[in-house]
Design a protein around this motif. Structure first.
Motif, PDB file in Angstrom:
ATOM      1  N   THR A  92       0.827  -1.194   0.000  1.00 20.15           N
ATOM      2  CA  THR A  92       0.000   0.000   0.000  1.00 20.15           C
ATOM      3  C   THR A  92       0.867   1.252   0.000  1.00 20.15           C
ATOM      4  O   THR A  92       1.979   1.247   0.526  1.00 20.15           O
ATOM      5  CB  THR A  92      -0.969   0.016   1.203  1.00 20.15           C
ATOM      6  N   LEU A  93       0.365   2.320  -0.587  1.00 24.26           N
ATOM      7  CA  LEU A  93       1.095   3.573  -0.628  1.00 24.26           C
ATOM      8  C   LEU A  93       1.032   4.300   0.708  1.00 24.26           C
ATOM      9  O   LEU A  93       1.889   5.103   1.024  1.00 24.26           O
ATOM     10  CB  LEU A  93       0.524   4.457  -1.743  1.00 24.26           C
ATOM     11  N   PHE A  94       0.026   4.014   1.509  1.00 18.70           N
ATOM     12  CA  PHE A  94      -0.135   4.636   2.815  1.00 18.70           C
ATOM     13  C   PHE A  94      -0.133   3.575   3.907  1.00 18.70           C
ATOM     14  O   PHE A  94      -1.168   3.267   4.487  1.00 18.70           O
ATOM     15  CB  PHE A  94      -1.442   5.423   2.875  1.00 18.70           C
ATOM     16  N   PRO A  95       1.035   2.994   4.217  1.00 17.21           N
ATOM     17  CA  PRO A  95       1.060   1.983   5.270  1.00 17.21           C
ATOM     18  C   PRO A  95       0.741   2.615   6.624  1.00 17.21           C
ATOM     19  O   PRO A  95       1.010   3.794   6.853  1.00 17.21           O
ATOM     20  CB  PRO A  95       2.498   1.463   5.227  1.00 17.21           C
TER      21      PRO A  95
ATOM     22  N   ALA B 224       1.438   9.088  10.044  1.00 10.85           N
ATOM     23  CA  ALA B 224       1.781  10.420  10.551  1.00 10.85           C
ATOM     24  C   ALA B 224       2.706  11.146   9.581  1.00 10.85           C
ATOM     25  O   ALA B 224       2.577  12.362   9.372  1.00 10.85           O
ATOM     26  CB  ALA B 224       2.429  10.312  11.923  1.00 10.85           C
ATOM     27  N   ASP B 225       3.623  10.422   8.985  1.00 13.52           N
ATOM     28  CA  ASP B 225       4.521  11.011   7.994  1.00 13.52           C
ATOM     29  C   ASP B 225       3.737  11.525   6.800  1.00 13.52           C
ATOM     30  O   ASP B 225       3.968  12.635   6.320  1.00 13.52           O
ATOM     31  CB  ASP B 225       5.560   9.972   7.561  1.00 13.52           C
ATOM     32  N   ARG B 226       2.808  10.737   6.317  1.00 15.40           N
ATOM     33  CA  ARG B 226       2.011  11.130   5.151  1.00 15.40           C
ATOM     34  C   ARG B 226       1.123  12.322   5.475  1.00 15.40           C
ATOM     35  O   ARG B 226       1.001  13.252   4.677  1.00 15.40           O
ATOM     36  CB  ARG B 226       1.144   9.980   4.645  1.00 15.40           C
TER      37      ARG B 226
ATOM     38  N   LEU C  18       9.380  15.418  -5.358  1.00 16.86           N
ATOM     39  CA  LEU C  18      10.287  14.681  -4.474  1.00 16.86           C
ATOM     40  C   LEU C  18       9.541  13.918  -3.378  1.00 16.86           C
ATOM     41  O   LEU C  18       9.929  12.805  -3.018  1.00 16.86           O
ATOM     42  CB  LEU C  18      11.305  15.643  -3.855  1.00 16.86           C
ATOM     43  N   ALA C  19       8.480  14.509  -2.840  1.00 15.05           N
ATOM     44  CA  ALA C  19       7.704  13.826  -1.796  1.00 15.05           C
ATOM     45  C   ALA C  19       7.007  12.583  -2.357  1.00 15.05           C
ATOM     46  O   ALA C  19       7.001  11.524  -1.721  1.00 15.05           O
ATOM     47  CB  ALA C  19       6.679  14.782  -1.187  1.00 15.05           C
ATOM     48  N   ILE C  20       6.447  12.686  -3.536  1.00 14.45           N
ATOM     49  CA  ILE C  20       5.806  11.516  -4.141  1.00 14.45           C
ATOM     50  C   ILE C  20       6.851  10.453  -4.463  1.00 14.45           C
ATOM     51  O   ILE C  20       6.609   9.256  -4.286  1.00 14.45           O
ATOM     52  CB  ILE C  20       4.993  11.923  -5.387  1.00 14.45           C
ATOM     53  N   GLY C  21       8.023  10.882  -4.914  1.00 16.74           N
ATOM     54  CA  GLY C  21       9.108   9.931  -5.146  1.00 16.74           C
ATOM     55  C   GLY C  21       9.505   9.202  -3.873  1.00 16.74           C
ATOM     56  O   GLY C  21       9.787   7.997  -3.890  1.00 16.74           O
ATOM     57  N   ALA C  22       9.533   9.920  -2.760  1.00 21.66           N
ATOM     58  CA  ALA C  22       9.843   9.275  -1.476  1.00 21.66           C
ATOM     59  C   ALA C  22       8.734   8.304  -1.081  1.00 21.66           C
ATOM     60  O   ALA C  22       9.005   7.238  -0.519  1.00 21.66           O
ATOM     61  CB  ALA C  22      10.041  10.328  -0.390  1.00 21.66           C
ATOM     62  N   TRP C  23       7.491   8.655  -1.352  1.00 23.96           N
ATOM     63  CA  TRP C  23       6.383   7.747  -1.035  1.00 23.96           C
ATOM     64  C   TRP C  23       6.506   6.460  -1.828  1.00 23.96           C
ATOM     65  O   TRP C  23       6.273   5.377  -1.301  1.00 23.96           O
ATOM     66  CB  TRP C  23       5.046   8.393  -1.353  1.00 23.96           C
TER      67      TRP C  23
ATOM     68  N   SER D 134      10.602   8.158   4.307  1.00 30.63           N
ATOM     69  CA  SER D 134      10.005   9.276   5.020  1.00 30.63           C
ATOM     70  C   SER D 134      10.043  10.516   4.130  1.00 30.63           C
ATOM     71  O   SER D 134      11.031  10.770   3.447  1.00 30.63           O
ATOM     72  CB  SER D 134      10.782   9.522   6.311  1.00 30.63           C
ATOM     73  N   SER D 135       8.974  11.308   4.146  1.00 31.94           N
ATOM     74  CA  SER D 135       8.902  12.448   3.238  1.00 31.94           C
ATOM     75  C   SER D 135       8.571  13.760   3.931  1.00 31.94           C
ATOM     76  O   SER D 135       8.570  14.804   3.288  1.00 31.94           O
ATOM     77  CB  SER D 135       7.854  12.179   2.159  1.00 31.94           C
ATOM     78  N   TRP D 136       8.328  13.754   5.231  1.00 33.43           N
ATOM     79  CA  TRP D 136       7.940  14.990   5.908  1.00 33.43           C
ATOM     80  C   TRP D 136       9.051  16.027   5.839  1.00 33.43           C
ATOM     81  O   TRP D 136       8.785  17.218   5.713  1.00 33.43           O
ATOM     82  CB  TRP D 136       7.555  14.731   7.358  1.00 33.43           C
ATOM     83  N   TRP D 137      10.285  15.592   5.900  1.00 29.79           N
ATOM     84  CA  TRP D 137      11.404  16.531   5.899  1.00 29.79           C
ATOM     85  C   TRP D 137      11.553  17.208   4.539  1.00 29.79           C
ATOM     86  O   TRP D 137      11.986  18.348   4.451  1.00 29.79           O
ATOM     87  CB  TRP D 137      12.699  15.835   6.318  1.00 29.79           C
ATOM     88  N   ILE D 138      11.177  16.517   3.473  1.00 32.28           N
ATOM     89  CA  ILE D 138      11.216  17.118   2.138  1.00 32.28           C
ATOM     90  C   ILE D 138      10.213  18.264   2.069  1.00 32.28           C
ATOM     91  O   ILE D 138      10.524  19.358   1.592  1.00 32.28           O
ATOM     92  CB  ILE D 138      10.921  16.063   1.052  1.00 32.28           C
ATOM     93  N   ALA D 139       9.003  18.007   2.569  1.00 29.24           N
ATOM     94  CA  ALA D 139       7.972  19.045   2.566  1.00 29.24           C
ATOM     95  C   ALA D 139       8.348  20.199   3.492  1.00 29.24           C
ATOM     96  O   ALA D 139       8.078  21.365   3.175  1.00 29.24           O
ATOM     97  CB  ALA D 139       6.632  18.448   2.976  1.00 29.24           C
TER      98      ALA D 139
END
Length: 159
Positions: free
Chosen positions: A35-38, A43-45, A109-114, A119-124
């Protein structure tokens, strides 16, 4: 076909003589590896989506304010006062264009991390801070143009 028996998915019960790969696939399936949203990364998403949404709202508000500011600043700008509207447009373009470009790059970049399950919160967060920096820089350029325009017009009126 039922949802519990997905083709290509793990077997429902791993027989005692099954291959080690089937057991790994079963554990991956149970962990939510498909799944894309495990659940473990929810919380990260959520934080990533909120930071991206705040950045989008900030860019839209900056666009509206920039358009209104350029229109009002250039309304009284003419050659007799020594005013040049280029710096007004430049400041607004840095603020709006910079935050837009950074926003698009951050989303990519965030979608690429997903997709890579990172983890992608730091990119955002970095994108949000950089967008604030661009808006501030554009505001400084715009304010400098306003100061230069008011100084030249006040000098011209006293002479």
């Amino acid at each position: 076909m039922t949802w519990s028996n997905v083709p290509g998915g793990p077997p429902q019960s791993a027989p005692s003589g099954s291959s080690p790969g089937a057991a790994d696939a079963q554990r991956s399936w149970e962990r939510g590896g498909t799944t894309l949203f495990p659940a473990a990364r929810l919380a990260d998403r959520i934080s990533t989506v909120l930071l991206l949404a705040f950045g989008t709202v900030m860019t839209v508000v900056t666009t509206i304010v920039g358009i209104i500011a350029v229109i009002s600043a250039t309304a009284s700008c003419d050659a007799s006062t020594g005013c040049s509207p280029g710096a007004y447009f430049g400041g607004a373009a840095i603020a709006v264009g910079g935050s837009f470009v950074i926003g698009v790059a951050t989303v990519v970049l965030a979608i690429g991390a997903w997709i890579r399950r990172r983890s992608s919160w730091w990119i955002a967060a970095i994108g949000f801070v950089l967008a604030i920096g661009c808006i501030t820089w554009g505001g400084i350029v715009f304010a400098g143009a306003v100061d230069a325009g008011s100084t030249s017009s006040s000098v011209g009126s006293t002479a």
